[in-house]
Design an enzyme around this catalytic site. Structure first.
Site, PDB file in Angstrom:
ATOM      1  N   GLU A  11       0.806  -1.214   0.000  1.00 37.95           N
ATOM      2  CA  GLU A  11       0.000   0.000   0.000  1.00 37.95           C
ATOM      3  C   GLU A  11       0.843   1.269   0.000  1.00 37.95           C
ATOM      4  O   GLU A  11       0.406   2.309  -0.465  1.00 37.95           O
ATOM      5  CB  GLU A  11      -0.935   0.005   1.203  1.00 37.95           C
ATOM      6  CG  GLU A  11      -1.940  -1.128   1.213  1.00 37.95           C
ATOM      7  CD  GLU A  11      -2.755  -1.140   2.493  1.00 37.95           C
ATOM      8  OE1 GLU A  11      -3.486  -0.170   2.723  1.00 37.95           O
ATOM      9  OE2 GLU A  11      -2.652  -2.112   3.255  1.00 37.95           O
ATOM     10  N   GLY A  77     -13.361  -4.527   3.130  1.00 37.11           N
ATOM     11  CA  GLY A  77     -14.476  -5.305   2.625  1.00 37.11           C
ATOM     12  C   GLY A  77     -15.763  -4.503   2.670  1.00 37.11           C
ATOM     13  O   GLY A  77     -16.067  -3.839   3.662  1.00 37.11           O
ATOM     14  N   MET A 174      -9.169  -3.386   9.440  1.00 41.79           N
ATOM     15  CA  MET A 174      -8.488  -3.772  10.666  1.00 41.79           C
ATOM     16  C   MET A 174      -7.631  -2.680  11.315  1.00 41.79           C
ATOM     17  O   MET A 174      -6.917  -2.977  12.273  1.00 41.79           O
ATOM     18  CB  MET A 174      -7.616  -5.014  10.394  1.00 41.79           C
ATOM     19  CG  MET A 174      -8.413  -6.207   9.885  1.00 41.79           C
ATOM     20  SD  MET A 174      -7.407  -7.638   9.429  1.00 41.79           S
ATOM     21  CE  MET A 174      -6.864  -8.189  11.044  1.00 41.79           C
ATOM     22  N   GLU A 175      -7.702  -1.446  10.839  1.00 41.52           N
ATOM     23  CA  GLU A 175      -6.840  -0.408  11.414  1.00 41.52           C
ATOM     24  C   GLU A 175      -7.501   0.950  11.642  1.00 41.52           C
ATOM     25  O   GLU A 175      -7.122   1.679  12.557  1.00 41.52           O
ATOM     26  CB  GLU A 175      -5.607  -0.169  10.513  1.00 41.52           C
ATOM     27  CG  GLU A 175      -4.657  -1.316  10.383  1.00 41.52           C
ATOM     28  CD  GLU A 175      -5.085  -2.337   9.343  1.00 41.52           C
ATOM     29  OE1 GLU A 175      -4.750  -3.527   9.527  1.00 41.52           O
ATOM     30  OE2 GLU A 175      -5.754  -1.932   8.360  1.00 41.52           O
ATOM     31  N   ASP A 198     -13.012  -6.606  -1.526  1.00 41.15           N
ATOM     32  CA  ASP A 198     -13.839  -7.811  -1.435  1.00 41.15           C
ATOM     33  C   ASP A 198     -15.174  -7.429  -0.830  1.00 41.15           C
ATOM     34  O   ASP A 198     -15.399  -6.284  -0.436  1.00 41.15           O
ATOM     35  CB  ASP A 198     -13.146  -8.899  -0.593  1.00 41.15           C
ATOM     36  CG  ASP A 198     -12.859  -8.426   0.831  1.00 41.15           C
ATOM     37  OD1 ASP A 198     -13.785  -8.484   1.654  1.00 41.15           O
ATOM     38  OD2 ASP A 198     -11.723  -8.005   1.106  1.00 41.15           O
TER      39      ASP A 198
END
Length: 232
Positions: A11, A77, A174-175, A198
């Site tokens: 990233e 997601g 997740m962050e 996704d």
């Protein structure tokens, strides 16, 4: 100075290739690359995956580099049918879906003894990001809504539907909420930017690898354009 955080090397490597790196510093096993991007002072860093890594990284940006704002770029997601793979989500606010103090009478996501658990992003950064995304990524849609974070990769429909029921988010990752909480506590403006890789359901493991590269391209296009148009 602007702090830019990505969770994975994929990233941030493209951003580092586009910037003029003047100094690098290692702290907490993270490499902070300081220099200029589009003529603006920036620090680019890979935090690693998960809320703890992300929070440590954001606090270092505040303490060591005295950043004026933080942008967290990455992938996520989708939690909504209208948000497709490849689209961009800009955080209106963030919450942590794995914060559970319901045994003490709190709602899911509420952080005990804090005045808020819904950390709002900077409105000027949101507006700038929306304008820039439409300009450099015209083939995709840009959405503004809640980003929901937790130390879980959501890859089944049951968990996805639970998060939607209690948090009503636009995407899950997740962050972001950890970085947002650091920004809130330090009164540093922030924005969480997520490219959808996704659908956060049973197809997530299949979709993830295939669409990750395209999602990162969209994110990098957006971040570079934002930096170009930030006030000095």
């Amino acid at each position: 100075m602007l702090g830019i955080i990505g969770a994975m090397e994929e990233e941030v490597s493209a951003l580092k290739e586009k910037m003029q790196i003047e100094t690098t510093m290692k702290c907490a096993s993270m490499e902070f690359c300081q220099g200029t991007l589009e003529g603006k002072k920036v620090v680019v860093v890979r935090s690693g995956i998960g809320k703890v890594n992300a929070a440590i990284c954001a606090q270092i940006l505040v303490d060591r580099f005295q950043v004026d704002a933080i942008i967290n770029t990455g992938i996520a997601g989708s939690l909504r049918a209208e948000i497709n793979i490849g689209d961009i989500v800009l955080s209106s606010d963030t919450m942590q879906h794995d914060m559970d103090a319901t045994g003490f009478g709190y709602r899911f996501g509420e952080i005990p003894r804090m005045e808020t658990s819904e950390f709002e992003a900077d409105t000027k950064l949101i507006q700038l990001a929306e304008e820039c995304c439409k300009r450099v990524n015209p083939e995709i849609e840009v959405h503004i809504g809640r980003v929901v974070s937790g130390d879980q990769f959501i890859s089944n429909r049951h968990d996805k539907e639970w998060i939607i029921k209690y948090f009503g988010g636009y995407c899950t990752e997740m962050e972001g909420a950890a970085i947002a909480q650091v920004g809130y506590l330090n009164q540093v403006p922030f924005l969480i930017v997520r490219a959808i890789s996704d659908k956060a359901d049973n197809s997530a493991k299949m979709d993830y690898a295939e669409f990750e590269k395209q999602a990162i391209i969209h994110s990098v296009n957006l971040i570079v354009e934002m930096v170009k148009n930030l006030a000095s």
